[in-house]
Design a protein around this motif. Structure first.
Motif, PDB file in Angstrom:
ATOM      1  N   LYS A  14       0.846  -1.190   0.000  1.00  0.00           N
ATOM      2  CA  LYS A  14       0.000   0.000   0.000  1.00  0.00           C
ATOM      3  C   LYS A  14       0.881   1.240   0.000  1.00  0.00           C
ATOM      4  N   ARG A  15       0.384   2.250  -0.629  1.00  0.00           N
ATOM      5  CA  ARG A  15       1.105   3.527  -0.684  1.00  0.00           C
ATOM      6  C   ARG A  15       1.490   3.970   0.713  1.00  0.00           C
ATOM      7  N   GLY A  16       2.733   4.408   0.841  1.00  0.00           N
ATOM      8  CA  GLY A  16       3.217   4.872   2.127  1.00  0.00           C
ATOM      9  C   GLY A  16       4.006   3.843   2.915  1.00  0.00           C
ATOM     10  N   GLN A  17       3.907   2.581   2.510  1.00  0.00           N
ATOM     11  CA  GLN A  17       4.649   1.531   3.204  1.00  0.00           C
ATOM     12  C   GLN A  17       6.075   1.462   2.676  1.00  0.00           C
ATOM     13  N   ASN A  18       6.945   0.858   3.488  1.00  0.00           N
ATOM     14  CA  ASN A  18       8.329   0.625   3.070  1.00  0.00           C
ATOM     15  C   ASN A  18       8.464  -0.799   2.532  1.00  0.00           C
ATOM     16  N   VAL A  19       9.309  -0.956   1.529  1.00  0.00           N
ATOM     17  CA  VAL A  19       9.577  -2.292   0.984  1.00  0.00           C
ATOM     18  C   VAL A  19      11.080  -2.473   0.826  1.00  0.00           C
ATOM     19  N   THR A  20      11.510  -3.715   0.905  1.00  0.00           N
ATOM     20  CA  THR A  20      12.926  -4.044   0.716  1.00  0.00           C
ATOM     21  C   THR A  20      13.040  -5.248  -0.188  1.00  0.00           C
ATOM     22  N   PHE A  21      13.937  -5.131  -1.158  1.00  0.00           N
ATOM     23  CA  PHE A  21      14.200  -6.225  -2.093  1.00  0.00           C
ATOM     24  C   PHE A  21      15.634  -6.703  -1.889  1.00  0.00           C
ATOM     25  N   ARG A  22      15.829  -7.986  -2.185  1.00  0.00           N
ATOM     26  CA  ARG A  22      17.165  -8.558  -2.049  1.00  0.00           C
ATOM     27  C   ARG A  22      17.651  -9.090  -3.382  1.00  0.00           C
ATOM     28  N   CYS A  23      18.943  -8.962  -3.611  1.00  0.00           N
ATOM     29  CA  CYS A  23      19.575  -9.514  -4.804  1.00  0.00           C
ATOM     30  C   CYS A  23      20.808 -10.301  -4.390  1.00  0.00           C
ATOM     31  N   ASP A  24      20.911 -11.519  -4.868  1.00  0.00           N
ATOM     32  CA  ASP A  24      22.113 -12.326  -4.688  1.00  0.00           C
ATOM     33  C   ASP A  24      22.790 -12.491  -6.044  1.00  0.00           C
ATOM     34  N   PRO A  25      23.946 -11.883  -6.227  1.00  0.00           N
ATOM     35  CA  PRO A  25      24.616 -11.958  -7.532  1.00  0.00           C
ATOM     36  C   PRO A  25      25.323 -13.291  -7.723  1.00  0.00           C
ATOM     37  N   ILE A  26      25.861 -13.490  -8.905  1.00  0.00           N
ATOM     38  CA  ILE A  26      26.730 -14.638  -9.154  1.00  0.00           C
ATOM     39  C   ILE A  26      27.934 -14.497  -8.240  1.00  0.00           C
ATOM     40  N   SER A  27      28.346 -15.572  -7.614  1.00  0.00           N
ATOM     41  CA  SER A  27      29.224 -15.499  -6.451  1.00  0.00           C
ATOM     42  C   SER A  27      30.545 -14.783  -6.706  1.00  0.00           C
ATOM     43  N   GLU A  28      31.166 -14.945  -7.831  1.00  0.00           N
ATOM     44  CA  GLU A  28      32.475 -14.325  -8.037  1.00  0.00           C
ATOM     45  C   GLU A  28      32.388 -12.924  -8.645  1.00  0.00           C
TER      46      GLU A  28
END
Lengths: 113, 111
Positions: A14-28
Motif C-alpha cells: 500500500k502507498r506509504g509503506q516501506n519495501v525491501t528487495f534482495r539480490c544475490d549476484p553470481i558469487s564471483e
C-alpha cells in the motif's frame, strides 16, 4: 543454480509503506547493478556497486530509495514511503570487473496500491 | 555512449532466419556493439557482442558493417521461444558503467 537471484519475485504494498528487495549476484562477480523497468520501456539504471562501495547513483534514485551491499555479496534495495509511481519491475544484474556482460536476475515486480 | 536506432517491431516465421537491424552511426572506435534480449517477465539476457568482425556463438550471429555504423543480429532458425524484445547497445567494453537500454525491437516468431 548459479545465476542471479532476487527475492521476492512479486510484492504488493500500500502507498506509504516501506519495501525491501534482495539480490544475490553470481558469487564471483564484484559488480552489482540495480535497474528499474516500467511497462513498455527498457530497463533504466538506478545504482551500481563495486564490492561493497556504491560508486554511482542515477538521478532516478530519490532520497526515498537506498541500496546497500554490506559485505560485497548480496545487496538490498529499500524504498521508503512508497508511491504509486514506484510500481515497476526492479532488476538486479552482476558482472565481473573488466568484462562487459551483465547477468540479470528475474526481477522483483512491485505494485503499489 | 553512441545512440542506437532499432525498428519497433518485427515478425518472423518459425524456422526461418530472423534478421534484426540496428543503426549506430555515431559509434566511436573503441565502442563495441552488444545485443541483449528480454523474454516477457524475465530479466534481460546477454546474446553476443562484437567490435568490427562478425561474430557467432551458439545463440546468434552478429554482422557489423565495414564502416561500423550499423549491425544485424541474426537468429538462424527462429523458434517460438525467441519471441522477445531485442536490445542493441553500444559501449566501451570493460567499462563499469551501466547499460543504457533503448526501446528495442519486439520480435514475434509466428508458428
Amino acid at each position: 543454480d548459479t545465476g542471479v537471484s532476487q527475492d521476492p519475485r512479486h510484492k504488493i504494498t500500500k502507498r506509504g509503506q516501506n519495501v525491501t528487495f534482495r539480490c544475490d549476484p553470481i558469487s564471483e562477480h564484484n559488480r552489482l547493478y540495480w535497474y528499474r523497468q516500467t511497462l513498455g520501456q527498457g530497463p533504466e539504471f538506478l545504482t551500481y556497486f563495486q564490492n561493497e562501495a556504491q560508486l554511482e547513483k542515477s538521478r532516478l534514485l530519490s532520497d526515498r530509495f537506498s541500496a546497500e551491499r554490506p559485505k560485497g555479496s548480496f545487496s538490498t534495495l529499500e524504498i521508503q514511503r512508497t508511491e504509486q509511481g514506484d510500481s515497476a519491475m526492479y532488476l538486479c544484474a552482476s558482472s565481473l570487473q573488466g568484462l562487459f556482460e551483465q547477468y540479470f536476475g528475474p526481477g522483483t515486480r512491485l505494485t503499489v496500491t | 555512449d553512441a545512440k542506437t536506432t532499432q525498428p519497433t517491431s518485427m515478425d518472423c516465421a518459425e524456422g526461418r532466419a530472423a534478421n534484426l537491424p540496428c543503426n549506430h552511426s555515431t559509434i566511436s572506435g573503441n565502442e563495441y556493439v552488444y545485443w541483449y534480449r528480454q523474454i516477457h517477465s524475465q530479466g534481460p539476457q546477454y546474446i553476443i557482442h562484437g567490435l568490427k568482425n562478425n561474430e557467432t556463438n551458439e545463440m546468434a550471429s552478429l554482422i557489423i558493417t565495414e564502416d561500423r555504423k550499423s549491425s544485424t543480429l541474426i537468429l538462424p532458425h527462429a523458434t517460438l521461444r525467441d519471441t522477445a524484445v531485442y536490445y542493441c547497445i553500444v559501449r566501451i567494453t570493460g567499462s563499469a558503467r551501466q547499460l543504457t537500454f533503448g526501446s528495442g525491437t519486439q520480435l514475434t516468431v509466428l508458428p
